[in-house]
Design a protein around this motif. Sequence first.
Motif, PDB file in Angstrom:
ATOM      1  N   PRO A 239      53.204  -6.026   8.890  1.00 38.54           N
ATOM      2  CA  PRO A 239      53.673  -6.056   7.668  1.00 38.54           C
ATOM      3  C   PRO A 239      52.668  -7.031   6.680  1.00 38.54           C
ATOM      4  CG  PRO A 239      55.256  -7.151   8.927  1.00 38.54           C
ATOM      5  CD  PRO A 239      54.070  -6.800   9.903  1.00 38.54           C
ATOM      6  N   MET A 240      52.895  -6.751   5.465  1.00 37.30           N
ATOM      7  CA  MET A 240      52.147  -7.455   4.426  1.00 37.30           C
ATOM      8  C   MET A 240      52.861  -8.843   4.458  1.00 37.30           C
ATOM      9  SD  MET A 240      51.411  -5.057   1.289  1.00 37.30           S
ATOM     10  CE  MET A 240      50.534  -3.529   1.220  1.00 37.30           C
ATOM     11  N   SER A 241      51.805  -9.858   4.135  1.00 34.48           N
ATOM     12  CA  SER A 241      52.052 -11.077   4.113  1.00 34.48           C
ATOM     13  C   SER A 241      52.832 -11.394   2.889  1.00 34.48           C
ATOM     14  CB  SER A 241      50.881 -12.019   4.332  1.00 34.48           C
ATOM     15  OG  SER A 241      50.262 -11.954   2.871  1.00 34.48           O
ATOM     16  N   ASN A 242      53.526 -12.886   2.807  1.00 29.88           N
ATOM     17  CA  ASN A 242      54.083 -12.919   1.523  1.00 29.88           C
ATOM     18  C   ASN A 242      53.085 -13.054   0.162  1.00 29.88           C
ATOM     19  OD1 ASN A 242      53.127 -15.225   2.526  1.00 29.88           O
ATOM     20  ND2 ASN A 242      54.756 -16.546   1.815  1.00 29.88           N
ATOM     21  N   LEU A 243      51.968 -13.587   0.632  1.00 30.21           N
ATOM     22  CA  LEU A 243      50.709 -13.568  -0.568  1.00 30.21           C
ATOM     23  C   LEU A 243      50.399 -12.225  -0.872  1.00 30.21           C
ATOM     24  CD1 LEU A 243      48.749 -15.167  -2.083  1.00 30.21           C
ATOM     25  CD2 LEU A 243      47.608 -15.132  -0.011  1.00 30.21           C
ATOM     26  N   GLN A 244      50.423 -11.404   0.063  1.00 35.57           N
ATOM     27  CA  GLN A 244      50.062  -9.984  -0.341  1.00 35.57           C
ATOM     28  C   GLN A 244      51.111  -9.269  -1.353  1.00 35.57           C
ATOM     29  OE1 GLN A 244      49.473  -8.858   3.629  1.00 35.57           O
ATOM     30  NE2 GLN A 244      47.324  -8.406   3.319  1.00 35.57           N
ATOM     31  N   LEU A 245      52.274  -9.505  -0.896  1.00 32.03           N
ATOM     32  CA  LEU A 245      53.213  -8.898  -1.685  1.00 32.03           C
ATOM     33  C   LEU A 245      53.459  -9.562  -2.825  1.00 32.03           C
ATOM     34  CD1 LEU A 245      56.106  -8.861   1.049  1.00 32.03           C
ATOM     35  CD2 LEU A 245      55.079  -6.701   0.226  1.00 32.03           C
ATOM     36  N   GLU A 246      53.290 -10.686  -3.123  1.00 30.22           N
ATOM     37  CA  GLU A 246      53.193 -11.511  -4.408  1.00 30.22           C
ATOM     38  C   GLU A 246      52.085 -11.087  -5.427  1.00 30.22           C
ATOM     39  OE1 GLU A 246      54.760 -13.926  -7.382  1.00 30.22           O
ATOM     40  OE2 GLU A 246      55.620 -13.556  -5.428  1.00 30.22           O
ATOM     41  N   LEU A 247      51.123 -10.777  -4.804  1.00 30.09           N
ATOM     42  CA  LEU A 247      49.740 -10.476  -5.509  1.00 30.09           C
ATOM     43  C   LEU A 247      50.308  -9.029  -5.894  1.00 30.09           C
ATOM     44  CD1 LEU A 247      46.880 -11.955  -3.967  1.00 30.09           C
ATOM     45  CD2 LEU A 247      47.716 -12.500  -5.861  1.00 30.09           C
TER      46      LEU A 247
END
Length: 92
Positions: free
Chosen positions: A26-34
């Motif tokens: 799953p997407m990382s927290n950084l990817q989701l935030e961006l």
Amino acid sequence: MALGKPILPESFTFVKKLKMTAQVRPMSNLQLELLQMYATNIPDRLLMDIKKMLAEYFAALIDKEMSEVWEEKEWGDETIEGWKTERLRVPY
């Protein structure tokens, strides 16, 4: 340094976090935030600026961890000079 030994040890926090695997994750927290921050198109120039900032941030992170290893292992100019003449190739 042993032949085939990675330059950055697996114990480095940065290496552990960024190590690529063949598994789908799953997407990382950084990817989701961006994705949330930039849900709309932005000009290419702004995109390049953001990429540069991220690259500089991660480069600084690596530099900090390498400095810690450098101090921990008490490496100095002599170490670098030794690396210049070190032969790591396997004779065939």
